[in-house]
Design a protein around this motif. Sequence first.
Motif, PDB file in Angstrom:
ATOM      1  N   LEU A 324       0.843  -1.188   0.000  1.00  0.00           N
ATOM      2  CA  LEU A 324       0.000   0.000   0.000  1.00  0.00           C
ATOM      3  C   LEU A 324       0.879   1.239   0.000  1.00  0.00           C
ATOM      4  CD1 LEU A 324      -2.852   1.288   0.261  1.00  0.00           C
ATOM      5  CD2 LEU A 324      -2.495   1.261   2.736  1.00  0.00           C
ATOM      6  N   VAL A 325       0.619   2.153  -0.936  1.00  0.00           N
ATOM      7  CA  VAL A 325       1.332   3.416  -1.034  1.00  0.00           C
ATOM      8  C   VAL A 325       0.384   4.524  -0.607  1.00  0.00           C
ATOM      9  CG1 VAL A 325       2.616   4.973  -2.529  1.00  0.00           C
ATOM     10  CG2 VAL A 325       2.706   2.515  -2.935  1.00  0.00           C
ATOM     11  N   SER A 326       0.818   5.347   0.332  1.00  0.00           N
ATOM     12  CA  SER A 326       0.003   6.460   0.814  1.00  0.00           C
ATOM     13  C   SER A 326       0.864   7.701   0.932  1.00  0.00           C
ATOM     14  CB  SER A 326      -0.629   6.129   2.170  1.00  0.00           C
ATOM     15  OG  SER A 326       0.375   5.905   3.150  1.00  0.00           O
ATOM     16  N   SER A 327       0.244   8.845   0.729  1.00  0.00           N
ATOM     17  CA  SER A 327       0.947  10.125   0.864  1.00  0.00           C
ATOM     18  C   SER A 327       0.338  10.893   2.020  1.00  0.00           C
ATOM     19  CB  SER A 327       0.858  10.938  -0.427  1.00  0.00           C
ATOM     20  OG  SER A 327      -0.478  11.335  -0.668  1.00  0.00           O
ATOM     21  N   MET A 328       1.208  11.483   2.842  1.00  0.00           N
ATOM     22  CA  MET A 328       0.781  12.311   3.965  1.00  0.00           C
ATOM     23  C   MET A 328       1.508  13.646   3.842  1.00  0.00           C
ATOM     24  SD  MET A 328       1.027  11.606   8.060  1.00  0.00           S
ATOM     25  CE  MET A 328       2.773  11.974   8.070  1.00  0.00           C
ATOM     26  N   GLY A 329       0.838  14.584   3.176  1.00  0.00           N
ATOM     27  CA  GLY A 329       1.467  15.871   2.955  1.00  0.00           C
ATOM     28  C   GLY A 329       2.620  15.759   1.970  1.00  0.00           C
ATOM     29  N   GLN A 330       3.866  15.943   2.471  1.00  0.00           N
ATOM     30  CA  GLN A 330       5.064  15.880   1.645  1.00  0.00           C
ATOM     31  C   GLN A 330       5.746  14.522   1.684  1.00  0.00           C
ATOM     32  OE1 GLN A 330       7.585  19.018   3.007  1.00  0.00           O
ATOM     33  NE2 GLN A 330       6.086  20.634   2.641  1.00  0.00           N
ATOM     34  N   LYS A 331       5.195  13.577   2.408  1.00  0.00           N
ATOM     35  CA  LYS A 331       5.849  12.282   2.600  1.00  0.00           C
ATOM     36  C   LYS A 331       5.052  11.186   1.922  1.00  0.00           C
ATOM     37  CE  LYS A 331       7.786  13.682   7.056  1.00  0.00           C
ATOM     38  NZ  LYS A 331       7.265  15.063   6.969  1.00  0.00           N
TER      39      LYS A 331
END
Length: 393
Positions: A324-331
Amino acid sequence: MPTPYLFILFKSGLLFIYQLVPIPSTGSQKLEDGRSHSSLSVQFVKRMVQQLSEKEIEEPQLPSVVGVDKRASRSLVPFTVVDQRNIPKSAVFLTGEDSHWIMKGDKTDVMFMHSDYTVVYAFTSCSMWDNTPTFLMSTEEGTSLVEWIGDLSFHGHFAFERIRKGRTYSNIASDSTTGLIVAVSCADQDFVLYDDEGTNVWERDAPNVSYPVLGAVALELIDPASWATIDGYEFGTNEVVNALEVVRLETLSTSAGNKDFIAVGTSIHRGEDLAVRGGTYIFDVAEVVQDTEAKGKRKHKLKLLCKEEAKGPVTALCEINGYLVSSMGQKIFVRAFDLNERLVGVAFLDAGTYVTSVRCLKNFLMITDVVKSVWFVAFQASSVDIRYSNLTL
Protein backbone atom coordinates in the motif's frame (compact mmCIF):
# COMPACT_ATOMS: atom_id res chain seq x y z
CA MET A 1 -37.16 19.73 -35.46
CA PRO A 2 -34.83 16.71 -35.93
CA THR A 3 -31.66 17.35 -37.88
CA PRO A 4 -31.30 15.11 -40.97
CA TYR A 5 -28.13 13.06 -41.45
CA LEU A 6 -26.77 11.23 -44.47
CA PHE A 7 -25.08 7.83 -44.00
CA ILE A 8 -22.80 6.42 -46.72
CA LEU A 9 -21.48 2.87 -46.23
CA PHE A 10 -18.98 1.51 -48.75
CA LYS A 11 -18.30 -2.16 -49.46
CA SER A 12 -14.78 -1.69 -48.12
CA GLY A 13 -16.23 -0.95 -44.67
CA LEU A 14 -15.74 2.82 -44.78
CA LEU A 15 -18.63 4.71 -43.17
CA PHE A 16 -19.25 8.43 -43.70
CA ILE A 17 -21.84 10.41 -41.72
CA TYR A 18 -22.84 13.88 -42.94
CA GLN A 19 -25.13 16.43 -41.34
CA LEU A 20 -27.44 18.45 -43.57
CA VAL A 21 -27.15 22.10 -42.52
CA PRO A 22 -29.42 24.72 -44.12
CA ILE A 23 -27.75 27.76 -45.65
CA PRO A 24 -29.28 31.07 -46.82
CA SER A 25 -30.81 30.80 -50.24
CA THR A 26 -29.05 32.74 -52.99
CA GLY A 27 -32.02 32.60 -55.34
CA SER A 28 -31.94 31.54 -58.97
CA GLN A 29 -28.95 32.34 -61.14
CA LYS A 30 -28.95 32.79 -64.91
CA LEU A 31 -26.60 30.74 -67.06
CA GLU A 32 -24.84 31.91 -70.21
CA ASP A 33 -27.53 30.46 -72.45
CA GLY A 34 -30.22 32.43 -70.61
CA ARG A 35 -31.65 29.56 -68.56
CA SER A 36 -32.19 30.02 -64.82
CA HIS A 37 -30.39 27.77 -62.33
CA SER A 38 -31.35 27.33 -58.66
CA SER A 39 -29.09 25.64 -56.06
CA LEU A 40 -30.08 23.48 -53.09
CA SER A 41 -30.03 25.54 -49.89
CA VAL A 42 -28.28 22.90 -47.77
CA GLN A 43 -24.69 22.10 -46.96
CA PHE A 44 -23.19 18.70 -46.09
CA VAL A 45 -20.98 18.80 -42.97
CA LYS A 46 -18.89 15.72 -42.24
CA ARG A 47 -19.46 14.50 -38.66
CA MET A 48 -17.80 11.09 -38.56
CA VAL A 49 -15.56 8.78 -40.58
CA GLN A 50 -15.33 5.21 -39.33
CA GLN A 51 -13.30 2.39 -40.86
CA LEU A 52 -14.85 -1.00 -40.14
CA SER A 53 -13.23 -4.33 -40.82
CA GLU A 54 -11.84 -4.94 -44.30
CA LYS A 55 -14.40 -7.61 -45.15
CA GLU A 56 -16.70 -6.50 -47.95
CA ILE A 57 -20.46 -6.34 -47.53
CA GLU A 58 -22.15 -9.61 -48.40
CA GLU A 59 -25.39 -9.76 -50.26
CA PRO A 60 -28.39 -10.28 -47.93
CA GLN A 61 -29.26 -13.94 -47.47
CA LEU A 62 -32.39 -15.68 -46.29
CA PRO A 63 -32.40 -17.21 -42.79
CA SER A 64 -30.22 -20.29 -42.86
CA VAL A 65 -31.32 -23.85 -42.34
CA VAL A 66 -29.41 -26.81 -41.02
CA GLY A 67 -26.24 -27.36 -43.02
CA VAL A 68 -26.24 -23.91 -44.66
CA ASP A 69 -23.88 -21.19 -43.45
CA LYS A 70 -25.21 -17.77 -42.57
CA ARG A 71 -23.68 -14.61 -43.92
CA ALA A 72 -23.71 -11.49 -41.77
CA SER A 73 -24.30 -8.60 -44.15
CA ARG A 74 -23.77 -5.00 -43.12
CA SER A 75 -26.87 -2.85 -43.30
CA LEU A 76 -28.03 0.40 -41.70
CA VAL A 77 -31.40 0.10 -39.94
CA PRO A 78 -32.96 3.35 -38.65
CA PHE A 79 -35.23 3.30 -35.60
CA THR A 80 -36.85 5.72 -33.14
CA VAL A 81 -36.91 5.60 -29.33
CA VAL A 82 -38.13 7.91 -26.55
CA ASP A 83 -35.62 9.33 -24.07
CA GLN A 84 -36.15 10.03 -20.35
CA ARG A 85 -37.88 13.33 -21.17
CA ASN A 86 -40.37 11.60 -23.52
CA ILE A 87 -38.72 13.20 -26.55
CA PRO A 88 -38.43 11.01 -29.68
CA LYS A 89 -34.86 10.18 -30.65
CA SER A 90 -33.78 8.77 -34.00
CA ALA A 91 -30.87 6.36 -34.21
CA VAL A 92 -29.33 3.77 -36.53
CA PHE A 93 -28.24 0.19 -35.92
CA LEU A 94 -25.41 -1.30 -38.00
CA THR A 95 -25.76 -5.05 -38.52
CA GLY A 96 -23.01 -7.49 -39.48
CA GLU A 97 -20.00 -9.01 -37.78
CA ASP A 98 -19.11 -5.68 -36.17
CA SER A 99 -22.51 -4.42 -35.04
CA HIS A 100 -22.87 -0.94 -33.56
CA TRP A 101 -25.44 1.51 -32.22
CA ILE A 102 -25.14 4.95 -33.82
CA MET A 103 -26.76 7.81 -31.92
CA LYS A 104 -26.43 11.49 -31.20
CA GLY A 105 -27.24 13.29 -27.96
CA ASP A 106 -28.56 16.81 -27.52
CA LYS A 107 -25.14 18.17 -26.55
CA THR A 108 -22.82 15.58 -28.06
CA ASP A 109 -21.52 14.62 -31.45
CA VAL A 110 -22.37 11.36 -33.20
CA MET A 111 -21.63 8.36 -30.93
CA PHE A 112 -20.49 5.01 -32.33
CA MET A 113 -21.14 2.39 -29.62
CA HIS A 114 -20.41 -1.34 -29.77
CA SER A 115 -23.21 -3.86 -29.49
CA ASP A 116 -23.07 -6.71 -26.97
CA TYR A 117 -23.60 -9.22 -29.77
CA THR A 118 -20.60 -10.06 -31.91
CA VAL A 119 -22.62 -10.94 -35.01
CA VAL A 120 -26.09 -9.60 -35.85
CA TYR A 121 -27.73 -10.97 -39.00
CA ALA A 122 -30.95 -8.94 -38.86
CA PHE A 123 -32.45 -6.14 -36.77
CA THR A 124 -35.96 -4.71 -36.60
CA SER A 125 -38.12 -2.66 -34.25
CA CYS A 126 -40.89 -4.42 -32.35
CA SER A 127 -43.85 -2.95 -30.41
CA MET A 128 -45.47 -5.99 -28.84
CA TRP A 129 -45.61 -4.69 -25.26
CA ASP A 130 -47.37 -1.31 -24.85
CA ASN A 131 -45.11 1.63 -25.68
CA THR A 132 -41.86 0.07 -24.48
CA PRO A 133 -39.30 0.19 -27.32
CA THR A 134 -38.16 -3.34 -28.08
CA PHE A 135 -36.11 -4.83 -30.89
CA LEU A 136 -35.80 -8.26 -32.45
CA MET A 137 -32.30 -9.42 -33.35
CA SER A 138 -31.12 -12.46 -35.23
CA THR A 139 -27.69 -13.23 -33.78
CA GLU A 140 -25.24 -16.11 -33.75
CA GLU A 141 -26.80 -17.12 -30.40
CA GLY A 142 -30.29 -17.22 -31.90
CA THR A 143 -33.21 -14.83 -31.92
CA SER A 144 -33.04 -12.22 -29.16
CA LEU A 145 -35.58 -9.73 -27.84
CA VAL A 146 -33.88 -6.53 -26.64
CA GLU A 147 -35.56 -3.81 -24.60
CA TRP A 148 -34.47 -0.18 -24.74
CA ILE A 149 -33.67 1.42 -21.37
CA GLY A 150 -35.63 4.64 -21.29
CA ASP A 151 -33.58 6.24 -18.47
CA LEU A 152 -30.37 6.32 -20.50
CA SER A 153 -28.75 9.71 -21.08
CA PHE A 154 -26.43 10.62 -23.94
CA HIS A 155 -24.34 13.60 -22.91
CA GLY A 156 -20.86 12.19 -23.45
CA HIS A 157 -18.95 9.48 -25.25
CA PHE A 158 -20.86 6.75 -23.36
CA ALA A 159 -24.48 6.15 -22.50
CA PHE A 160 -25.22 6.43 -18.80
CA GLU A 161 -28.11 6.26 -16.36
CA ARG A 162 -28.77 8.80 -13.63
CA ILE A 163 -29.43 7.31 -10.19
CA ARG A 164 -30.76 9.78 -7.62
CA LYS A 165 -30.25 8.73 -4.01
CA GLY A 166 -30.85 12.05 -2.29
CA ARG A 167 -27.25 12.44 -1.09
CA THR A 168 -24.01 13.93 -2.40
CA TYR A 169 -21.18 11.51 -3.24
CA SER A 170 -17.55 12.62 -3.38
CA ASN A 171 -15.69 9.36 -4.14
CA ILE A 172 -16.66 6.09 -5.78
CA ALA A 173 -14.95 2.77 -6.49
CA SER A 174 -15.98 -0.66 -7.78
CA ASP A 175 -15.10 -3.97 -6.16
CA SER A 176 -14.47 -6.38 -9.04
CA THR A 177 -14.60 -9.45 -6.79
CA THR A 178 -18.20 -8.95 -5.62
CA GLY A 179 -19.46 -6.54 -8.30
CA LEU A 180 -20.56 -4.07 -5.62
CA ILE A 181 -19.93 -0.33 -5.50
CA VAL A 182 -18.28 1.52 -2.62
CA ALA A 183 -19.05 5.24 -2.39
CA VAL A 184 -18.46 8.09 0.04
CA SER A 185 -21.60 10.08 0.87
CA CYS A 186 -21.69 13.54 2.42
CA ALA A 187 -24.39 15.29 4.44
CA ASP A 188 -24.11 18.82 5.84
CA GLN A 189 -23.82 19.22 9.61
CA ASP A 190 -22.63 21.91 12.03
CA PHE A 191 -18.87 22.10 12.55
CA VAL A 192 -18.02 21.79 16.25
CA LEU A 193 -14.50 22.68 17.35
CA TYR A 194 -12.83 20.29 19.82
CA ASP A 195 -9.46 20.35 21.56
CA ASP A 196 -7.08 17.41 22.10
CA GLU A 197 -9.17 16.18 25.04
CA GLY A 198 -12.39 16.23 23.01
CA THR A 199 -13.89 19.25 24.76
CA ASN A 200 -15.93 21.76 22.80
CA VAL A 201 -13.90 25.00 22.80
CA TRP A 202 -16.30 27.35 21.03
CA GLU A 203 -19.95 28.19 21.43
CA ARG A 204 -21.86 30.87 19.57
CA ASP A 205 -22.39 33.99 21.66
CA ALA A 206 -25.50 35.30 19.91
CA PRO A 207 -28.61 33.75 18.35
CA ASN A 208 -27.88 35.31 14.96
CA VAL A 209 -24.42 33.67 14.81
CA SER A 210 -24.52 30.36 12.97
CA TYR A 211 -22.15 27.44 13.14
CA PRO A 212 -19.96 26.74 10.12
CA VAL A 213 -21.00 23.72 8.06
CA LEU A 214 -18.89 20.65 7.35
CA GLY A 215 -20.00 17.42 5.68
CA ALA A 216 -20.72 14.32 7.75
CA VAL A 217 -19.01 11.54 5.80
CA ALA A 218 -19.98 7.88 5.55
CA LEU A 219 -18.78 4.94 3.47
CA GLU A 220 -21.62 3.08 1.73
CA LEU A 221 -21.74 -0.36 0.14
CA ILE A 222 -24.19 -0.21 -2.77
CA ASP A 223 -25.73 -3.03 -4.79
CA PRO A 224 -25.87 -1.90 -8.46
CA ALA A 225 -28.75 -4.30 -9.15
CA SER A 226 -31.18 -2.30 -6.99
CA TRP A 227 -28.98 0.72 -6.09
CA ALA A 228 -29.81 0.08 -2.44
CA THR A 229 -27.27 0.75 0.31
CA ILE A 230 -26.74 -2.60 2.01
CA ASP A 231 -24.12 -1.56 4.55
CA GLY A 232 -22.13 1.46 5.68
CA TYR A 233 -19.53 2.92 8.01
CA GLU A 234 -19.68 6.40 9.58
CA PHE A 235 -16.43 8.29 10.04
CA GLY A 236 -15.57 10.49 12.98
CA THR A 237 -16.65 14.06 13.64
CA ASN A 238 -15.05 16.64 11.31
CA GLU A 239 -13.40 13.83 9.30
CA VAL A 240 -13.34 14.16 5.51
CA VAL A 241 -12.42 11.48 2.95
CA ASN A 242 -9.65 12.51 0.55
CA ALA A 243 -8.99 9.24 -1.28
CA LEU A 244 -10.87 6.00 -1.93
CA GLU A 245 -9.22 3.16 -3.82
CA VAL A 246 -9.61 -0.58 -4.37
CA VAL A 247 -6.12 -2.01 -3.77
CA ARG A 248 -4.79 -5.56 -4.18
CA LEU A 249 -2.56 -6.34 -1.21
CA GLU A 250 -0.60 -9.39 -0.14
CA THR A 251 -2.43 -11.59 2.36
CA LEU A 252 -2.27 -15.11 3.78
CA SER A 253 -6.06 -15.48 3.85
CA THR A 254 -6.31 -16.59 0.20
CA SER A 255 -4.57 -19.30 -1.80
CA ALA A 256 -3.53 -16.74 -4.43
CA GLY A 257 -1.59 -14.77 -1.85
CA ASN A 258 -3.36 -11.45 -2.56
CA LYS A 259 -6.83 -9.96 -2.27
CA ASP A 260 -8.73 -6.78 -3.06
CA PHE A 261 -9.32 -4.41 -0.13
CA ILE A 262 -10.95 -1.00 0.20
CA ALA A 263 -8.43 1.68 1.25
CA VAL A 264 -9.60 5.08 2.50
CA GLY A 265 -7.50 8.15 3.29
CA THR A 266 -9.00 10.89 5.48
CA SER A 267 -8.22 14.22 7.12
CA ILE A 268 -9.59 15.53 10.44
CA HIS A 269 -10.14 19.29 10.67
CA ARG A 270 -9.55 20.77 14.12
CA GLY A 271 -9.68 24.50 13.52
CA GLU A 272 -6.96 27.01 12.74
CA ASP A 273 -5.07 26.59 16.03
CA LEU A 274 -4.46 22.82 15.78
CA ALA A 275 -2.76 20.89 13.01
CA VAL A 276 -4.87 18.76 10.69
CA ARG A 277 -4.67 15.04 11.34
CA GLY A 278 -5.71 12.10 9.22
CA GLY A 279 -6.11 8.37 9.02
CA THR A 280 -5.79 5.31 6.80
CA TYR A 281 -8.57 2.71 6.81
CA ILE A 282 -8.56 -0.79 5.31
CA PHE A 283 -11.94 -2.42 4.73
CA ASP A 284 -12.92 -5.83 3.41
CA VAL A 285 -16.16 -6.66 1.61
CA ALA A 286 -16.96 -9.81 3.57
CA GLU A 287 -19.59 -12.40 2.78
CA VAL A 288 -22.30 -12.91 5.40
CA VAL A 289 -25.31 -15.15 5.83
CA GLN A 290 -28.18 -13.81 3.78
CA ASP A 291 -30.75 -11.77 5.67
CA THR A 292 -34.10 -10.56 4.40
CA GLU A 293 -34.39 -6.80 4.55
CA ALA A 294 -36.93 -4.43 3.11
CA LYS A 295 -34.59 -3.61 0.23
CA GLY A 296 -33.53 -7.12 -0.65
CA LYS A 297 -31.23 -9.88 0.54
CA ARG A 298 -27.86 -8.80 1.85
CA LYS A 299 -24.93 -11.11 1.12
CA HIS A 300 -22.00 -8.80 1.93
CA LYS A 301 -21.01 -6.20 4.49
CA LEU A 302 -18.14 -3.80 5.16
CA LYS A 303 -15.64 -5.10 7.68
CA LEU A 304 -13.06 -2.72 9.16
CA LEU A 305 -9.72 -4.55 9.35
CA CYS A 306 -7.30 -1.76 10.16
CA LYS A 307 -7.38 1.89 11.23
CA GLU A 308 -4.12 3.79 11.46
CA GLU A 309 -4.03 7.37 12.68
CA ALA A 310 -1.68 9.82 10.97
CA LYS A 311 -0.17 13.12 12.05
CA GLY A 312 -1.26 14.73 8.78
CA PRO A 313 -3.91 14.36 6.10
CA VAL A 314 -3.72 11.24 3.91
CA THR A 315 -4.25 12.69 0.46
CA ALA A 316 -3.53 9.87 -2.04
CA LEU A 317 -3.55 6.06 -2.11
CA CYS A 318 -2.55 3.28 -4.50
CA GLU A 319 -0.90 -0.15 -4.49
CA ILE A 320 2.33 -1.44 -6.01
CA ASN A 321 3.42 -5.09 -6.04
CA GLY A 322 1.09 -5.96 -3.16
CA TYR A 323 2.12 -3.00 -0.98
CA LEU A 324 0.00 0.00 0.00
CA VAL A 325 1.33 3.42 -1.03
CA SER A 326 0.00 6.46 0.81
CA SER A 327 0.95 10.13 0.86
CA MET A 328 0.78 12.31 3.96
CA GLY A 329 1.47 15.87 2.96
CA GLN A 330 5.06 15.88 1.64
CA LYS A 331 5.85 12.28 2.60
CA ILE A 332 5.18 9.03 0.76
CA PHE A 333 4.98 5.73 2.64
CA VAL A 334 5.06 2.16 1.33
CA ARG A 335 3.48 -0.29 3.78
CA ALA A 336 2.76 -4.00 3.96
CA PHE A 337 -0.57 -5.29 5.28
CA ASP A 338 0.61 -7.65 8.03
CA LEU A 339 -1.77 -10.49 9.02
CA ASN A 340 -4.78 -8.44 7.87
CA GLU A 341 -4.48 -6.46 11.09
CA ARG A 342 -1.92 -3.66 10.78
CA LEU A 343 0.17 -1.67 8.34
CA VAL A 344 3.93 -2.09 8.59
CA GLY A 345 6.20 0.49 6.95
CA VAL A 346 8.78 -0.87 4.51
CA ALA A 347 9.87 2.25 2.55
CA PHE A 348 9.73 6.03 2.83
CA LEU A 349 10.28 8.99 0.53
CA ASP A 350 10.32 12.71 1.26
CA ALA A 351 8.77 14.38 -1.78
CA GLY A 352 9.54 17.91 -0.61
CA THR A 353 6.22 19.32 -1.85
CA TYR A 354 2.56 18.58 -1.26
CA VAL A 355 1.55 15.40 -3.12
CA THR A 356 -1.85 15.47 -4.84
CA SER A 357 -2.05 11.98 -6.40
CA VAL A 358 -0.07 8.73 -6.70
CA ARG A 359 -0.48 6.04 -9.36
CA CYS A 360 1.35 2.79 -10.08
CA LEU A 361 2.94 2.20 -13.48
CA LYS A 362 4.72 -1.19 -13.45
CA ASN A 363 7.58 -0.72 -10.95
CA PHE A 364 7.29 3.06 -11.00
CA LEU A 365 5.17 5.42 -8.96
CA MET A 366 3.78 8.34 -10.93
CA ILE A 367 3.44 11.28 -8.55
CA THR A 368 1.80 14.65 -9.08
CA ASP A 369 2.29 17.64 -6.79
CA VAL A 370 1.62 21.35 -6.70
CA VAL A 371 5.11 22.37 -7.91
CA LYS A 372 6.93 19.72 -9.95
CA SER A 373 3.92 18.62 -11.99
CA VAL A 374 4.38 14.88 -12.84
CA TRP A 375 7.44 12.85 -11.85
CA PHE A 376 8.39 9.22 -11.27
CA VAL A 377 10.09 7.22 -8.54
CA ALA A 378 11.29 3.63 -8.84
CA PHE A 379 10.31 0.92 -6.35
CA GLN A 380 12.19 -2.39 -5.95
CA ALA A 381 10.20 -5.04 -4.12
CA SER A 382 13.19 -7.37 -3.72
CA SER A 383 15.24 -4.86 -1.72
CA VAL A 384 12.20 -2.84 -0.60
CA ASP A 385 13.78 0.36 -1.87
CA ILE A 386 12.21 3.51 -3.27
CA ARG A 387 14.30 6.12 -5.05
CA TYR A 388 14.05 9.05 -7.43
CA SER A 389 13.98 8.51 -11.18
CA ASN A 390 15.17 10.79 -13.96
CA LEU A 391 11.74 10.66 -15.62
CA THR A 392 9.88 13.96 -15.19
CA LEU A 393 7.25 15.84 -17.12
